[in-house]
Structures are given as C-alpha cells and as structure tokens.
Design a protein around this motif. Structure first.
Motif, short mmCIF file in Angstrom:
data_model
loop_
_atom_site.label_atom_id
_atom_site.label_comp_id
_atom_site.label_asym_id
_atom_site.label_seq_id
_atom_site.Cartn_x
_atom_site.Cartn_y
_atom_site.Cartn_z
N GLN A 1 0.83 -1.18 0.00
CA GLN A 1 0.00 0.00 0.00
C GLN A 1 0.88 1.25 0.00
OE1 GLN A 1 -3.32 -0.09 -0.19
NE2 GLN A 1 -3.60 2.13 -0.19
N VAL A 2 0.55 2.16 -0.90
CA VAL A 2 1.25 3.43 -1.00
C VAL A 2 0.40 4.51 -0.37
CG1 VAL A 2 2.22 5.17 -2.54
CG2 VAL A 2 2.47 2.73 -3.08
N GLN A 3 0.99 5.28 0.50
CA GLN A 3 0.29 6.39 1.12
C GLN A 3 0.80 7.70 0.54
OE1 GLN A 3 0.87 5.81 5.35
NE2 GLN A 3 -1.03 4.62 5.49
N LEU A 4 -0.13 8.59 0.27
CA LEU A 4 0.18 9.89 -0.31
C LEU A 4 -0.29 10.98 0.65
CD1 LEU A 4 -1.06 9.24 -3.95
CD2 LEU A 4 1.25 8.96 -3.07
N VAL A 5 0.58 11.93 0.88
CA VAL A 5 0.26 13.04 1.77
C VAL A 5 0.34 14.33 0.98
CG1 VAL A 5 0.87 14.28 3.87
CG2 VAL A 5 1.14 11.80 3.77
N GLU A 6 -0.77 15.05 0.93
CA GLU A 6 -0.85 16.29 0.20
C GLU A 6 -0.76 17.48 1.15
OE1 GLU A 6 -4.23 14.87 -2.98
OE2 GLU A 6 -4.47 14.66 -0.81
N SER A 7 -0.24 18.57 0.62
CA SER A 7 -0.18 19.80 1.39
C SER A 7 -0.09 20.98 0.44
CB SER A 7 1.02 19.80 2.35
OG SER A 7 2.24 19.70 1.64
N GLY A 8 -0.30 22.16 0.95
CA GLY A 8 -0.13 23.38 0.17
C GLY A 8 -1.40 24.09 -0.23
N GLY A 9 -2.55 23.49 0.03
CA GLY A 9 -3.79 24.14 -0.32
C GLY A 9 -4.09 25.30 0.60
N LEU A 18 -0.25 29.14 -5.82
CA LEU A 18 -0.10 28.14 -4.78
C LEU A 18 0.76 27.01 -5.31
CD1 LEU A 18 -3.70 27.75 -3.27
CD2 LEU A 18 -1.71 28.70 -2.10
N ARG A 19 1.46 26.35 -4.42
CA ARG A 19 2.21 25.16 -4.79
C ARG A 19 1.75 24.00 -3.92
NH1 ARG A 19 8.68 23.74 -4.65
NH2 ARG A 19 8.24 23.65 -2.39
N LEU A 20 1.24 22.99 -4.56
CA LEU A 20 0.80 21.79 -3.87
C LEU A 20 1.91 20.75 -3.88
CD1 LEU A 20 -2.82 21.40 -5.32
CD2 LEU A 20 -2.03 22.80 -3.39
N SER A 21 1.99 20.00 -2.80
CA SER A 21 2.99 18.94 -2.69
C SER A 21 2.30 17.61 -2.45
CB SER A 21 3.95 19.23 -1.54
OG SER A 21 4.66 20.43 -1.74
N CYS A 22 2.90 16.57 -2.98
CA CYS A 22 2.40 15.22 -2.80
C CYS A 22 3.59 14.32 -2.50
CB CYS A 22 1.66 14.75 -4.05
SG CYS A 22 1.12 13.02 -3.99
N GLU A 23 3.70 13.91 -1.25
CA GLU A 23 4.80 13.05 -0.84
C GLU A 23 4.33 11.61 -0.72
OE1 GLU A 23 8.27 12.71 2.62
OE2 GLU A 23 6.64 14.16 2.82
N ALA A 24 5.06 10.71 -1.33
CA ALA A 24 4.72 9.30 -1.31
C ALA A 24 5.50 8.58 -0.22
CB ALA A 24 4.99 8.66 -2.66
N SER A 25 4.88 7.54 0.32
CA SER A 25 5.52 6.75 1.37
C SER A 25 6.49 5.72 0.83
CB SER A 25 4.44 6.05 2.20
OG SER A 25 3.70 5.13 1.41
N THR A 26 6.59 5.62 -0.47
CA THR A 26 7.50 4.69 -1.12
C THR A 26 8.47 5.45 -2.01
OG1 THR A 26 7.63 2.66 -2.44
CG2 THR A 26 6.03 4.31 -3.12
N GLN A 27 9.54 4.79 -2.39
CA GLN A 27 10.53 5.43 -3.26
C GLN A 27 9.93 5.68 -4.63
OE1 GLN A 27 13.66 2.42 -2.54
NE2 GLN A 27 14.96 4.13 -1.87
N SER A 28 10.41 6.72 -5.26
CA SER A 28 9.81 7.17 -6.50
C SER A 28 9.87 6.13 -7.61
CB SER A 28 10.47 8.47 -6.96
OG SER A 28 11.87 8.29 -7.16
N PHE A 29 10.88 5.29 -7.62
CA PHE A 29 10.98 4.31 -8.70
C PHE A 29 9.92 3.22 -8.59
CE2 PHE A 29 12.73 1.09 -6.03
CZ PHE A 29 13.65 1.70 -5.18
#
Length: 125
Positions: A1-9, A18-29
């Motif tokens: 399971q991949v978790q995504l955390v958004e921010s910047g709204g 505005l700049r939105l960010s999306c950080e994933a709990s797994t490596q980008s590859f």
C-alpha cells in the motif's frame, strides 16, 4: 500500500499562486506516474496534470495549460503542482494520485490505484 500526503492548499486571491505537494511513502521508482485531479462542487473529478517518474514526462489537462506546472523530486519522493494565475473556477478539492503499473494514459482517474486525502484550494476575493 502506498500512502500519499498532500499539502499546500489554502485560500488565495484571483491571480495568485499556490504550490501543492504530494509526498509518497514509497521510493519514486516504485511509482510509474503521479497525477493531480480536482473536483469542484457539482462537477465530476477532472484531470489537472500528471508526470511519469521514469521519463519525467509531464501531461496537462486543458485548465492547467499555460498556468500550472508539475514537477518531481526523486530524492524527496515528492511531486509538486505549481499553480499560477489562479481563477475562481480553480476552486476545488485537489487530489494527488499514484499508479505503480505502467499505463497507456495518465489522464484517467480510473487508472490510478492510490489517492491522497485531498487538499482544498479556494480562489476568492
């Protein structure tokens, strides 16, 4: 399971940015593509932008063209959506999504497997 955390709204005046960010709990590859979708009241979920991690290829929906820019940071496992010259019509909940498998198109929400919780963007005077 991949978790995504958004921010910047947040709340911004017309013409602002505005700049939105999306950080994933797994490596980008481990992710083929990250996309941004939005849903405004009374409207269907709409494709905004997407980027592939392997080839660094950006894709933009009509509302984003000329105003928004999507980018990725491999080291931070994060995708960004820079939104400029915002309009009241951009008001919506913005969702980050990711798909691990290779897909033919990155514009279809149904192809994405993982979704963030959404972040509210409000453009108003």
């Amino acid at each position: 399971q991949v978790q995504l955390v958004e921010s910047g709204g947040g709340l911004v005046q017309p013409g602002g940015s505005l700049r939105l960010s999306c950080e994933a709990s797994t490596q980008s590859f481990s992710i083929y593509a990250t996309g941004w979708f939005r849903q405004a009241p009374g409207k269907e979920r709409e494709f905004v932008a997407a980027i592939t991690w392997t080839y660094d290829s950006p894709y933009y929906g009509d509302p984003a063209k000329g105003r928004f820019t999507i980018a990725r940071d491999i080291a931070k496992n994060t995708a960004y959506l820079q939104m400029n010259r915002l309009k009241p019509e951009d008001t919506a909940v913005y969702y980050c999504a990711a798909v691990a498998r290779v897909v033919d198109r990155v514009t279809n929400a149904m192809d994405y497997d993982y979704w963030g919780q959404g972040t509210q963007v409000t453009v108003s005077s």
